[in-house]
Design an enzyme around this catalytic site. Sequence first.
Site, PDB file in Angstrom:
ATOM      1  N   ASP A  28       0.869  -1.126  -0.049  1.00 40.34           N
ATOM      2  CA  ASP A  28       0.049   0.026  -0.069  1.00 40.34           C
ATOM      3  C   ASP A  28       0.763   1.371   0.226  1.00 40.34           C
ATOM      4  O   ASP A  28       2.098   1.196   0.097  1.00 40.34           O
ATOM      5  CB  ASP A  28      -0.856   0.064   1.239  1.00 40.34           C
ATOM      6  CG  ASP A  28      -2.186   0.998   1.193  1.00 40.34           C
ATOM      7  OD1 ASP A  28      -2.297   1.792   0.120  1.00 40.34           O
ATOM      8  OD2 ASP A  28      -2.810   0.580   1.943  1.00 40.34           O
ATOM      9  N   SER A  29       0.306   2.385  -0.086  1.00 38.53           N
ATOM     10  CA  SER A  29       1.113   3.692  -0.342  1.00 38.53           C
ATOM     11  C   SER A  29       1.996   3.690   1.098  1.00 38.53           C
ATOM     12  O   SER A  29       1.356   3.668   2.223  1.00 38.53           O
ATOM     13  CB  SER A  29       0.090   5.007  -0.418  1.00 38.53           C
ATOM     14  OG  SER A  29       0.793   6.169  -0.242  1.00 38.53           O
TER      15      SER A  29
END
Length: 557
Positions: free
Chosen positions: A346-347
Amino acid sequence: MSPESDRQRDVGRAGAAVVLGVLILVATAGWAINPNDDDDTKRPANAQKNAQKSAQKKAPPEPRGWAPTADEAAEARSLAAELSLKELAGQLIVARSFSEEDSLALVRKQHFAGVMVTSPRILEVTTDDPLSEVKAFNRRLHEAGDERGVPVMVPIDQEGGLVARLRDPLTTFPTFMSAGAAIAGDPSRGAATVTAATRASGAELRAAGYNAVFAPDGDTTVGPADPIIGSRSAGSDPSIVSKAVVAAIDGYSEAGLISAVKHFPGHNVTTDSHRDLPVLGSDRARLRSHDLPPFEAAIAEQAPGIMTGHLDVPLIDKGVPASLSRKVVTGGLRKDLGFDGLVISDSLGMGPVMSRYPGGSSTVAAIKAGSDLALMPADNLQAHKAVLAALKSGEIPEQQARDSATRVIGYLLHSDASPRLPGEPGSHGEQSEALTAGALTVLASPCPIPPVEGVRPFGSAEAVASFRTAAKEEGLPVDTGTSVAFLGPGSAGAVADVVVSTDVPYGLARSTAPTKIALYGQGVPAMRALVKRLMGKAGAPGRLPVDGTGLTRVEAC
């Protein structure tokens, strides 16, 4: 799709069910029980040698499902082997884009694997033809990939509903919870409708220049206490979520788009991971029965990618975000569950990770954990510098990095080679409407529902505007007759003749109305389905895919 194609998909899904059963048995045998399972260096020397000899003797199998062909994999392996360490460091990162100039420089000079565009300056350009601007930017990214001889990943967050980075003039699709409602109402027809919708969305995204989509959502929502996933999830029943995920993957793959199911091992928590590190406190039994099934189903369906979530899973690796945990990514996802596709973090620009792993350390940690791609570090150049240093020191094994680069390049080559489906952006309203029509759920009503002859809409501004457009198309008078209240995200409830939820349905329980309808979307295609139901031209076959509402479907209506 032809009847023959339908039969092939049925056979494929039957096979997937068998594989899923095997995977569940694997998980039941233990999910990263041995803390050393994630580290090959701790295996006995003779075992390592035997494994190496065995690997040398076996020819690589022809891949199943939507995956790089043997020739594409061989080309990817050759391209990855030729990368310098500086290029290899970039090939492990999808950059956070701040401008077109910066994005192209990262691809050309640092050899970044791709660019994730979130800047309003690019996605929300103020010209009369914003889609042309987006297409032109994406085309320049692909041209930069052609110049260097390695394709570029151009991904987008486009789940439907609230998470749609690019809106008009693309077709507006409803929330993924609509997939759960449609499948809960009619499993076979619902799944086909979901596949048609994601195939349509995927075709539009490819026409706009994207080759990857970070969807569908494999999380199983925890209900009203869910702070961030909500309608992004197909529901609160893992079996429904699993079916929706499989159907969605099929559509994206048919469109030639690399999809990534998120957020492994399940963002099934009451804390928003953008703000703090959530704790997924599942014991082993709940992890197997509730959190993992949608991801196991995705693996059985040959999902191209899985995105890991920023979640503390104490059962496996206490205090370490799952996205940065080798026990979770390599030990759990790769070894125990047998996933051989792309692993994407994820980011890494989200607060809980940035505060715990400053500088480029989060990017290094994600790659060491087993991610093929570290997504959107807070500082692109700092992350590249840290990864390059880790490759030079051996902290990140070079062979692991080249294996990751091979997987990424292979899938990009496969996407490039996949035929483009017909249809321009904005041309798939029929498929979007069909998904909402299959999901629409009546939860309270006099039976039969009396057709309306005019409507006074109020509530969520976006929903009302979309409804007015759809009503005009169908010839339904507006601003007279039956009052219809639209509940948007976060709406507490309303009082009207008809109350319609356009996101999660929980506000319906707090509303006072003879008729309550869960719609799961607020775009014009969703409103077309609603107008036809209100006018008595269509039914409401969907079923509520979540618990915690205190409402049940009105069977006779």
